[in-house]
Structures are given as structure tokens and as C-alpha cells.
Design a protein around this motif. Sequence first.
Motif, PDB file in Angstrom:
ATOM      1  N   ILE A  86       0.850  -1.245   0.114  1.00 19.69           N
ATOM      2  CA  ILE A  86      -0.040  -0.087  -0.084  1.00 19.69           C
ATOM      3  C   ILE A  86       0.998   1.378  -0.028  1.00 19.69           C
ATOM      4  O   ILE A  86       1.841   1.256   0.861  1.00 19.69           O
ATOM      5  CB  ILE A  86      -0.909   0.037   1.174  1.00 19.69           C
ATOM      6  N   ALA A 105      -7.781   2.115   3.804  1.00 18.53           N
ATOM      7  CA  ALA A 105      -6.816   1.249   3.330  1.00 18.53           C
ATOM      8  C   ALA A 105      -6.518   0.125   4.761  1.00 18.53           C
ATOM      9  O   ALA A 105      -6.410  -1.202   4.482  1.00 18.53           O
ATOM     10  CB  ALA A 105      -5.340   1.944   3.194  1.00 18.53           C
ATOM     11  N   TYR A 127      -4.342   4.721  -2.204  1.00 22.79           N
ATOM     12  CA  TYR A 127      -5.366   5.428  -1.529  1.00 22.79           C
ATOM     13  C   TYR A 127      -4.891   6.869  -1.554  1.00 22.79           C
ATOM     14  O   TYR A 127      -3.598   6.975  -1.180  1.00 22.79           O
ATOM     15  CB  TYR A 127      -5.680   4.795  -0.211  1.00 22.79           C
TER      16      TYR A 127
END
Length: 149
Positions: free
Chosen positions: A112, A124, A149
Motif C-alpha cells: 500500500i 486502506a 489511496y
Amino acid sequence: MSTKPNKFIFLADDDADDCMLFEDALREVSTSTELTTANDGVELINLMETNVPPPPDVIFLDLNMPRKNGFECLEQIRKTKKWASIPVVIFSTTGQEEMVKKVHEQGASFFIRKPGSFPKLKQAIQQILDIDWSNHSWKPVAENLNYQY
């Protein structure tokens, strides 16, 4: 109140602000988690040696840290038998394709890119907490890079 069992989360990140934001977001997403933070890779490995077992349910690992970086931690975690199956989520500001590919090859469970907003950080974290790691497989690099994100 959630009936899910407690989840134990480790976060290794040398940025104190990022750690505070992560902790706040985690608290808003789930009240049934316990967060343990490490300021760098050496501290993370020390925590792993003293706290495992039981293992954390997931480790969030920053790549750029002093003393021992995320790549070195990931390598050590994957080479240590009692830690090898713990899901490791790389949580980094970098989204460079070669970095994502390298951590995938080293055995990261997920990647991520650090989100730019608090709501996206919560989203997330929630997604990671919802993953059934026993059935999870790495997503293709291109998909991970677009999954920012």
C-alpha cells in the motif's frame, strides 16, 4: 461491539506523525485491535524476538527507516521459521514499480502506498483487516500501483 477476536498489529515506521495517524485511523476502524509500534527495523526485530509467539496478525512495514530498513526486515522475517507465515504489508511513500516488484519477490503479502488523506488511510487499514490471509495471494504489480489511496 464487534464479536471478532482481537487482532494484533505491528507497525514499523520511523515517522512519528505517520505512526500517530495510523494509530488514530486504526482506532476509528476497529476497537478490537492492539497496535504495537517500532521506530525502526532494529526495534521491530527486537519486538518480534520478545513478543512472538503469539505472532501479530499482520505487520505494516515502512521501507525507508534508519538502522535496518524495510527490505532488510522483510528478508529477516521471511527467513525466520516462526515468523515466515506472518502477513507483511509494505506501507511506504514510494510507489515505484521496481520497489513494489522487489518486495513482492522478497515475500511481502501486500503493498500500500501511504495515502494522502485520513479517510483513505482508514479505508486502506480496513481493507487489510478484512483480508482472509489464509486465502490471500499477491495482486499483480500493476494493480498494486493503481491501488494507491
